[in-house]
Design an enzyme around this catalytic site. Structure first.
Site, short mmCIF file in Angstrom:
data_model
loop_
_atom_site.label_atom_id
_atom_site.label_comp_id
_atom_site.label_asym_id
_atom_site.label_seq_id
_atom_site.Cartn_x
_atom_site.Cartn_y
_atom_site.Cartn_z
N GLU A 61 0.90 -1.00 -0.01
CA GLU A 61 -0.18 0.04 -0.20
C GLU A 61 0.89 1.13 -0.12
O GLU A 61 1.32 1.62 1.02
CB GLU A 61 -0.92 0.07 1.09
N THR A 101 -3.98 6.08 1.80
CA THR A 101 -4.26 7.70 2.20
C THR A 101 -4.86 8.42 0.88
O THR A 101 -4.40 9.40 0.91
CB THR A 101 -3.04 8.55 2.55
N LYS A 124 -11.21 -1.57 6.14
CA LYS A 124 -10.21 -1.25 7.15
C LYS A 124 -10.62 -0.78 8.30
O LYS A 124 -11.29 0.20 8.37
CB LYS A 124 -9.12 -0.44 6.24
#
Length: 215
Positions: free
Chosen positions: A43, A73, A133
């Site tokens: 990620e 993000t 998440k």
């Protein structure tokens, strides 16, 4: 890569490496070290300068699909689109964003939004999120996975924040399909000890396998 294959590869390993770095070179070295340790899911956060170019570079380097490239993000659909065009296989956000969910669904790219409450988890599921998440996970501990799975047994969750190689087994046993790990996995980068990252990744993977075997 097909959406189903992305999700399968991600959950098979059970570990997503959250890569934050001061520049592109460091980000690539961290990613390479994680892959060498058996963690194919990277990620790459958009806090890294020129993140989309790093994704492009890694996509070209691993064009055979050895590395599963995610963008992290991601705060809006515009950033998600840039990431996907750059080669990202999946999109991760610190919070839920409906427009990002819609865009990812449009292009059949997995979207993993950050959620803290059961209402947020339900909203994410209704918007098509395949994996939610749980973030920041260290505020709750593994029990939150079991608590959410009570009313929402269909929810697939990936805790991120406070997960390390020593407690990862607890998260897996609680019902997490995968975990996200940042500094606890990549801290070797601070001293340029790339081998330490590789060895930590191996420990994560071994402990995930052991926890799954014990279920």
């Amino acid at each position: 890569m097909e959406k189903e294959k992305v999700l399968q590869k991600m959950t098979d390993a059970g570990l997503v490496a959250v890569v934050r770095a001061k520049d592109a070179e460091e980000a690539i070295k961290i990613s390479d070290a994680c892959l060498e340790g058996g963690c194919p899911s990277i990620e790459l956060t958009f806090t890294v300068p020129g993140a989309h170019k790093v994704i492009e570079a890694l996509a070209a380097k691993y064009q055979s699909g050895e590395m599963l490239l995610g963008a992290g993000t991601v705060l809006d659909s515009e950033t998600a689109r840039v990431a996907i065009l750059s080669g990202a296989n999946y999109i991760v956000s610190p919070g839920f964003n409906l427009e990002t969910a819609k865009l990812c669904n449009r292009y059949r790219v997995p979207y993993l939004p950050g959620c803290m409450t059961i209402t947020e988890v339900l909203t994410a599921l209704e918007a098509g999120a395949d994996i939610v998440k749980i973030f920041p996970a260290d505020l709750f501990g593994p029990k939150i996975i079991k608590d959410i799975k009570g009313p929402l047994p269909q929810a697939k969750m990936m805790p991120t924040g406070g997960v390390d190689a020593d407690n990862v087994g607890e998260w897996i046993k609680a019902g997490a399909v995968a975990v996200g790990a940042g500094s606890s996995l990549t801290k070797g980068a601070k001293t340029g000890d790339w081998n330490a990252i590789t060895e930590t990744a191996k420990k994560f993977i071994a402990n995930i396998k052991a926890a799954r075997a014990a279920l």
